[in-house]
Design a protein around this motif. Sequence first.
Motif, short mmCIF file in Angstrom:
data_model
loop_
_atom_site.label_atom_id
_atom_site.label_comp_id
_atom_site.label_asym_id
_atom_site.label_seq_id
_atom_site.Cartn_x
_atom_site.Cartn_y
_atom_site.Cartn_z
N ARG A 1 0.84 -1.21 0.00
CA ARG A 1 0.00 0.00 0.00
C ARG A 1 0.87 1.25 0.00
O ARG A 1 0.62 2.19 -0.76
N ILE A 2 1.88 1.27 0.85
CA ILE A 2 2.77 2.44 0.93
C ILE A 2 3.53 2.60 -0.39
O ILE A 2 3.64 3.71 -0.92
N ARG B 1 27.29 12.94 7.30
CA ARG B 1 27.51 13.02 8.75
C ARG B 1 26.54 12.11 9.51
O ARG B 1 26.90 11.46 10.47
N ASP B 2 25.28 12.07 9.07
CA ASP B 2 24.24 11.27 9.72
C ASP B 2 23.38 10.69 8.61
O ASP B 2 22.65 11.43 7.94
N PRO B 3 23.44 9.39 8.37
CA PRO B 3 22.80 8.79 7.20
C PRO B 3 21.28 8.64 7.29
O PRO B 3 20.65 8.18 6.34
N ARG B 4 20.67 9.07 8.39
CA ARG B 4 19.21 8.93 8.52
C ARG B 4 18.48 9.96 7.66
O ARG B 4 18.93 11.10 7.55
N PHE B 5 17.35 9.54 7.10
CA PHE B 5 16.57 10.44 6.25
C PHE B 5 15.09 10.12 6.37
O PHE B 5 14.69 9.05 6.81
N CYS B 6 14.29 11.07 5.93
CA CYS B 6 12.86 10.88 5.68
C CYS B 6 12.60 11.49 4.31
O CYS B 6 13.07 12.58 4.01
N LEU B 7 11.88 10.76 3.49
CA LEU B 7 11.54 11.19 2.14
C LEU B 7 10.02 11.31 2.07
O LEU B 7 9.32 10.34 2.36
N HIS B 8 9.52 12.48 1.72
CA HIS B 8 8.09 12.74 1.70
C HIS B 8 7.66 13.15 0.30
O HIS B 8 8.28 14.03 -0.30
N THR B 9 6.63 12.50 -0.20
CA THR B 9 6.13 12.88 -1.53
C THR B 9 5.60 14.30 -1.48
O THR B 9 4.96 14.69 -0.52
N ALA B 10 5.88 15.06 -2.51
CA ALA B 10 5.47 16.45 -2.56
C ALA B 10 3.98 16.54 -2.88
O ALA B 10 3.47 15.79 -3.70
N THR B 11 3.30 17.45 -2.21
CA THR B 11 1.88 17.65 -2.48
C THR B 11 1.50 19.10 -2.20
O THR B 11 2.12 19.76 -1.38
N VAL B 12 0.49 19.56 -2.90
CA VAL B 12 -0.10 20.86 -2.62
C VAL B 12 -1.57 20.70 -2.28
O VAL B 12 -2.27 21.67 -2.08
N ASP B 13 -2.04 19.46 -2.24
CA ASP B 13 -3.45 19.15 -2.01
C ASP B 13 -3.71 19.01 -0.52
O ASP B 13 -3.37 18.00 0.09
N THR B 14 -4.34 20.02 0.08
CA THR B 14 -4.60 19.99 1.52
C THR B 14 -5.62 18.92 1.90
O THR B 14 -5.68 18.51 3.06
N VAL C 1 -5.57 15.92 0.50
CA VAL C 1 -4.81 14.68 0.28
C VAL C 1 -5.63 13.66 -0.54
O VAL C 1 -5.60 12.47 -0.27
N LYS C 2 -6.35 14.14 -1.53
CA LYS C 2 -7.21 13.28 -2.34
C LYS C 2 -6.44 12.18 -3.06
O LYS C 2 -6.96 11.09 -3.27
N GLU C 3 -5.22 12.47 -3.44
CA GLU C 3 -4.39 11.48 -4.14
C GLU C 3 -3.45 10.73 -3.20
O GLU C 3 -2.62 9.95 -3.63
N GLY C 4 -3.54 11.03 -1.90
CA GLY C 4 -2.69 10.39 -0.91
C GLY C 4 -1.31 11.03 -0.85
O GLY C 4 -0.97 11.91 -1.64
N ASP C 5 -0.56 10.60 0.14
CA ASP C 5 0.86 10.95 0.19
C ASP C 5 1.58 9.89 1.00
O ASP C 5 0.96 9.07 1.66
N ALA C 6 2.89 9.89 0.90
CA ALA C 6 3.67 8.83 1.54
C ALA C 6 4.98 9.38 2.07
O ALA C 6 5.51 10.37 1.55
N LYS C 7 5.48 8.71 3.10
CA LYS C 7 6.79 9.02 3.68
C LYS C 7 7.57 7.72 3.77
O LYS C 7 7.03 6.68 4.14
N LEU C 8 8.85 7.79 3.47
CA LEU C 8 9.76 6.66 3.63
C LEU C 8 10.87 7.09 4.58
O LEU C 8 11.37 8.22 4.48
N ASP D 1 18.34 2.68 2.12
CA ASP D 1 17.83 1.46 2.75
C ASP D 1 16.57 1.87 3.52
O ASP D 1 16.66 2.53 4.56
N VAL D 2 15.41 1.51 2.99
CA VAL D 2 14.13 1.90 3.60
C VAL D 2 13.86 0.99 4.80
O VAL D 2 13.84 -0.24 4.67
N THR D 3 13.69 1.60 5.96
CA THR D 3 13.45 0.84 7.19
C THR D 3 12.04 1.03 7.73
O THR D 3 11.63 0.33 8.66
N GLY D 4 11.30 1.98 7.15
CA GLY D 4 9.93 2.21 7.57
C GLY D 4 9.24 3.16 6.61
O GLY D 4 9.88 3.77 5.75
N GLY D 5 7.94 3.24 6.75
CA GLY D 5 7.20 4.14 5.89
C GLY D 5 5.76 4.28 6.34
O GLY D 5 5.28 3.53 7.21
#
Length: 163
Positions: free
Chosen positions: A13-14, A70-83, A85-92, A132-136
Amino acid sequence: MISWREFTEVAPRIATVFARRHAATGNLCMLATLRSDGFPRISPIEPRIFEDQLWIVGMPGTTKFHDLSRDPRFCLHTATVDTEVKEGDAKLFGVVEDVADGAVRERFAEALYEETGLDIRGQEFDHFYRADVTGGSAVEVTDGHLDITIWKRGEAERVVRKH
């Protein structure tokens, strides 16, 4: 390190929402990293799926890549302008690994050129990060409800429905 195919199997799903939103914005996402003072930094990025891996690669010398070195941790968020969220959004969420393999970099540059016309062939990269995706998580509006799908490595996806 989880491959993209493996991620799509354990978190379908994610992965579906991420792929849909990633494509809809021309591959634009927002990358969260940690600055040297510990505060978050948000930067635009166009991550790519290449050879069954998620890659975070971009212009040399940028602060976001210094953050990741320096610190390999990240969060990746799909870009949206839809308040709404009709098309959804995701974070990894995950960590990056800097890949020094020149042959992989050359194949990446060639594939990018063939796909987009952007020619970075023969250019050097300061950093070439494999993610390396560890969650989402993903958010979708379904039948008037907000469905939040959550996944962590080692667990199954689960959906929390908000009424």
